[in-house]
Design a protein around this motif. Structure first.
Motif, mmCIF file in Angstrom:
data_model
loop_
_atom_site.group_PDB
_atom_site.id
_atom_site.type_symbol
_atom_site.label_atom_id
_atom_site.label_comp_id
_atom_site.label_asym_id
_atom_site.label_seq_id
_atom_site.Cartn_x
_atom_site.Cartn_y
_atom_site.Cartn_z
ATOM 1 N N UNK A 1 33.684 43.640 47.208
ATOM 2 C CA UNK A 1 34.840 43.603 46.302
ATOM 3 C C UNK A 1 35.820 44.695 46.717
ATOM 4 N N UNK A 2 37.045 44.294 47.094
ATOM 5 C CA UNK A 2 38.000 45.300 47.559
ATOM 6 C C UNK A 2 39.397 45.134 46.961
ATOM 7 N N UNK A 3 39.472 44.449 45.829
ATOM 8 C CA UNK A 3 40.766 44.192 45.199
ATOM 9 C C UNK A 3 40.633 44.378 43.683
ATOM 10 N N UNK A 4 41.310 45.397 43.161
ATOM 11 C CA UNK A 4 41.214 45.687 41.722
ATOM 12 C C UNK A 4 41.787 44.549 40.883
ATOM 13 N N UNK B 1 39.277 41.845 40.690
ATOM 14 C CA UNK B 1 38.199 42.222 39.771
ATOM 15 C C UNK B 1 38.600 41.879 38.337
ATOM 16 N N UNK B 2 39.847 42.141 37.984
ATOM 17 C CA UNK B 2 40.339 41.827 36.636
ATOM 18 C C UNK B 2 40.354 40.314 36.403
ATOM 19 N N UNK B 3 40.736 39.543 37.429
ATOM 20 C CA UNK B 3 40.760 38.086 37.302
ATOM 21 C C UNK B 3 39.339 37.530 37.171
ATOM 22 N N UNK B 4 38.402 38.106 37.918
ATOM 23 C CA UNK B 4 36.998 37.685 37.822
ATOM 24 C C UNK B 4 36.478 37.943 36.412
ATOM 25 N N UNK B 5 36.755 39.141 35.896
ATOM 26 C CA UNK B 5 36.311 39.498 34.546
ATOM 27 C C UNK B 5 36.880 38.525 33.517
ATOM 28 N N UNK C 1 36.016 32.267 44.212
ATOM 29 C CA UNK C 1 37.389 31.763 44.103
ATOM 30 C C UNK C 1 38.401 32.885 44.366
ATOM 31 N N UNK C 2 38.160 34.050 43.770
ATOM 32 C CA UNK C 2 39.103 35.159 43.892
ATOM 33 C C UNK C 2 38.798 36.077 45.076
ATOM 34 N N UNK C 3 37.536 36.196 45.448
ATOM 35 C CA UNK C 3 37.116 37.070 46.542
ATOM 36 C C UNK C 3 36.096 36.326 47.400
ATOM 37 N N UNK C 4 36.548 35.459 48.316
ATOM 38 C CA UNK C 4 35.630 34.617 49.109
ATOM 39 C C UNK C 4 34.581 35.388 49.912
#
Length: 73
Positions: free
Chosen positions: A10-13, A16-20, A63-66
């Protein structure tokens, strides 16, 4: 039931918010948090739905962080 996962890669804050936000919308989820600094996701959900929630959460992560892998912490 509460489960903790490590989001390896995970390298994108913002991601991370979209995943949450995505995991929180899943049926049966009481609470979901993603900590970008520790790369940990905590899901609190109904026991009988946890297996399905984990499967769907993995799809949301991809989907957000392949390149991110969701592993039990």
């Amino acid at each position: 039931m509460k489960k903790t996962f490590r989001l390896e890669g995970l390298d994108c804050a913002n991601c991370a918010a979209k995943i949450e936000a995505g995991v929180r919308k899943l049926d049966g989820v009481k609470e979901a948090t993603v900590n970008f600094m520790t790369t940990k996701m905590i899901i609190e959900a109904e026991d009988d739905k946890m297996a399905d929630i984990i499967t769907e959460a993995e799809k949301i992560v991809k989907k957000f962080e392949p390149d991110t892998n969701m592993k039990k912490a």
